[in-house]
Enzyme design. Structure first.
Site, PDB file in Angstrom:
ATOM      1  N   LYS A 166      -1.285  -7.629  13.285  1.00 18.97           N
ATOM      2  CA  LYS A 166      -1.446  -6.528  12.430  1.00 18.97           C
ATOM      3  C   LYS A 166      -3.368  -6.835  12.938  1.00 18.97           C
ATOM      4  O   LYS A 166      -4.276  -7.429  12.878  1.00 18.97           O
ATOM      5  CB  LYS A 166      -2.048  -6.462  10.740  1.00 18.97           C
ATOM      6  CG  LYS A 166      -3.176  -5.714  10.197  1.00 18.97           C
ATOM      7  CD  LYS A 166      -3.290  -5.734   8.819  1.00 18.97           C
ATOM      8  CE  LYS A 166      -4.213  -4.316   7.986  1.00 18.97           C
ATOM      9  NZ  LYS A 166      -3.889  -4.504   6.667  1.00 18.97           N
ATOM     10  N   THR A 175       0.751  -4.277   4.602  1.00 23.09           N
ATOM     11  CA  THR A 175       0.451  -4.662   5.476  1.00 23.09           C
ATOM     12  C   THR A 175      -0.422  -6.016   6.240  1.00 23.09           C
ATOM     13  O   THR A 175      -0.073  -6.530   7.208  1.00 23.09           O
ATOM     14  CB  THR A 175       0.084  -3.135   6.241  1.00 23.09           C
ATOM     15  OG1 THR A 175      -1.281  -3.101   5.125  1.00 23.09           O
ATOM     16  CG2 THR A 175       0.046  -2.305   6.510  1.00 23.09           C
ATOM     17  N   ASP A 176      -0.617  -6.785   4.956  1.00 18.66           N
ATOM     18  CA  ASP A 176      -1.317  -7.937   5.153  1.00 18.66           C
ATOM     19  C   ASP A 176      -0.436  -8.687   5.379  1.00 18.66           C
ATOM     20  O   ASP A 176      -0.749  -9.738   6.690  1.00 18.66           O
ATOM     21  CB  ASP A 176      -2.234  -7.848   3.918  1.00 18.66           C
ATOM     22  CG  ASP A 176      -3.796  -7.041   3.514  1.00 18.66           C
ATOM     23  OD1 ASP A 176      -3.564  -6.706   3.925  1.00 18.66           O
ATOM     24  OD2 ASP A 176      -4.167  -7.753   2.355  1.00 18.66           O
ATOM     25  N   GLU A 231       1.801 -33.915  24.329  1.00 17.36           N
ATOM     26  CA  GLU A 231       2.766 -34.578  23.528  1.00 17.36           C
ATOM     27  C   GLU A 231       2.407 -34.723  21.771  1.00 17.36           C
ATOM     28  O   GLU A 231       3.626 -34.641  20.992  1.00 17.36           O
ATOM     29  CB  GLU A 231       4.252 -35.418  23.905  1.00 17.36           C
ATOM     30  CG  GLU A 231       4.105 -35.131  25.774  1.00 17.36           C
ATOM     31  CD  GLU A 231       5.778 -36.706  25.426  1.00 17.36           C
ATOM     32  OE1 GLU A 231       5.766 -37.246  25.004  1.00 17.36           O
ATOM     33  OE2 GLU A 231       6.197 -36.025  26.606  1.00 17.36           O
ATOM     34  N   THR A 262       0.526  -1.184  -0.164  1.00 24.95           N
ATOM     35  CA  THR A 262      -0.026   0.050   0.225  1.00 24.95           C
ATOM     36  C   THR A 262       0.598   1.372  -0.052  1.00 24.95           C
ATOM     37  O   THR A 262       0.411   2.151  -0.805  1.00 24.95           O
ATOM     38  CB  THR A 262      -0.364   0.047   1.423  1.00 24.95           C
ATOM     39  OG1 THR A 262      -1.552  -1.183   1.471  1.00 24.95           O
ATOM     40  CG2 THR A 262      -1.702   0.840   1.235  1.00 24.95           C
ATOM     41  N   TYR A 315      -7.706   1.586  -3.997  1.00 23.07           N
ATOM     42  CA  TYR A 315      -6.227   2.380  -4.618  1.00 23.07           C
ATOM     43  C   TYR A 315      -5.905   0.753  -5.412  1.00 23.07           C
ATOM     44  O   TYR A 315      -6.457  -0.600  -4.674  1.00 23.07           O
ATOM     45  CB  TYR A 315      -5.331   2.465  -3.536  1.00 23.07           C
ATOM     46  CG  TYR A 315      -5.619   1.493  -2.387  1.00 23.07           C
ATOM     47  CD1 TYR A 315      -4.156   0.662  -2.226  1.00 23.07           C
ATOM     48  CD2 TYR A 315      -5.785   1.343  -1.500  1.00 23.07           C
ATOM     49  CE1 TYR A 315      -3.946  -0.020  -0.853  1.00 23.07           C
ATOM     50  CE2 TYR A 315      -6.037   0.692  -0.137  1.00 23.07           C
ATOM     51  CZ  TYR A 315      -4.819  -0.192  -0.161  1.00 23.07           C
ATOM     52  OH  TYR A 315      -4.517  -0.869   0.477  1.00 23.07           O
TER      53      TYR A 315
END
Length: 311
Positions: A163, A92-93, A285, A13, A27
């Protein structure tokens, strides 16, 4: 003293554009190169920089070949004595995933700083320029090390960063641990230690990425059953992470399928789907708690543990 910061562009972005400056969601990501991003922040030119475009992708489409190439370029630049730190512009994703991947592979003794933006570069209130400037401050900080995310004035460890918001410009958090530091008017105020660890090394990821182990994340929820696990096993999955409710609890219809997977040679780790907290008192375990609280980090850890080194 090393003084050069290398800025590696990967898209996201921060490099996105929209036809309407008031549009913060409609965008197209990864449209501007790293040189154009740097040119928009004149103060960055006050100290030595080198720029390199490693990739140009929307981070929702991040893939293993890009991770491999990025880690190799970071490793190469870290080895140069004149380089004090590295900044990576990233979407950012999946930023938290790339940050943890680089920390586990490289555990760098110099700072490797990921940053990006929640608003495209054409926005009326673009956040990318300030984040980029702050990231270079951290990359030049004496004594800094490890992989961190710089966003909204905060410095987050790769181990803790998540995030946590879809829209706000302060979209990242370190949860209970809190940020490592904050950046205030170009100065860093540190609260806790920089991330450290043992590097797995670039040789661990030297294989063709097409052959890297396939590890999938499944969710535990009301009405969970065996069908998804059985389908993944039939498709040849190599490992499973379960994002389980609460403190790692497993639905009575899901747990037997997971145990069958382990009996068939497919490791299964469990995490919590909760936004915060670690699993407490899980001592199984066969279906152990993952070493990291986030399912996305755990997926990377299991994948890397299944990777051998090239012969």
């Amino acid at each position: 003293m090393p003084s050069t910061v290398v800025i590696l562009g990967t898209g996201g972005t921060i490099a996105g554009t929209a036809s309407n400056p008031a549009d913060n969601v409609g965008y197209t990501a990864a449209q501007r190169g790293v040189a154009e991003l740097v040119a928009a922040v004149p103060r960055l030119g006050e100290a030595p920089l080198e720029l390199e475009q490693v990739a140009q992708v929307d981070s929702k489409d991040m893939d293993y070949p890009t991770w491999q190439r990025l880690a190799q370029r970071v490793g190469l630049h870290l080895a140069r004595p004149e380089v004090c730190g590295i900044v990576i512009t990233h979407g950012t994703d999946t930023m938290e995933e790339t940050a943890w991947f680089l920390q586990r592979v490289l555990a760098p003794g110099k700072p490797v700083v990921l940053t990006g933006a929640m608003r495209p570069s054409t926005a009326l209130q673009a956040d990318g320029p300030q984040n980029l400037l702050d990231a270079t401050v951290v990359a030049r900080e004496p004594g800094a090390c490890g992989v961190v995310v710089v966003f909204g004035g905060a410095v987050h460890s790769a181990h803790d960063v998540r995030k946590v918001h879809t829209y706000r410009i302060d979209a990242f958090s370190s949860g209970d641990a809190g940020p490592i530091a904050r950046i205030e008017e170009g100065r860093l105020r540190r609260h806790r230690l920089w991330p450290i660890g043992s590097a797995l090394g670039l040789a661990r990821i030297g294989f063709d990425p097409a052959s890297w182990p396939r590890v999938e994340v499944i969710s535990g929820h009301a009405g969970s059953g065996a069908a998804l696990v059985d389908a993944l096993l039939a498709s040849g999955v190599h490992g499973l992470i379960v994002a389980a409710p609460g403190n790692g609890s497993l639905h009575k219809a899901l747990e037997p399928a997971l145990r069958r997977a382990v009996a068939g040679g497919v490791p299964v780790w469990r995490c919590t789907r909760c936004a915060g907290g670690n699993l407490v008192g899980v001592n199984d375990e066969t279906l152990p708690a993952a070493p990291t609280p986030s399912p996305w980090q755990a997926r990377i850890d299991l994948m890397l543990s299944l990777l051998g080194t090239p012969g």
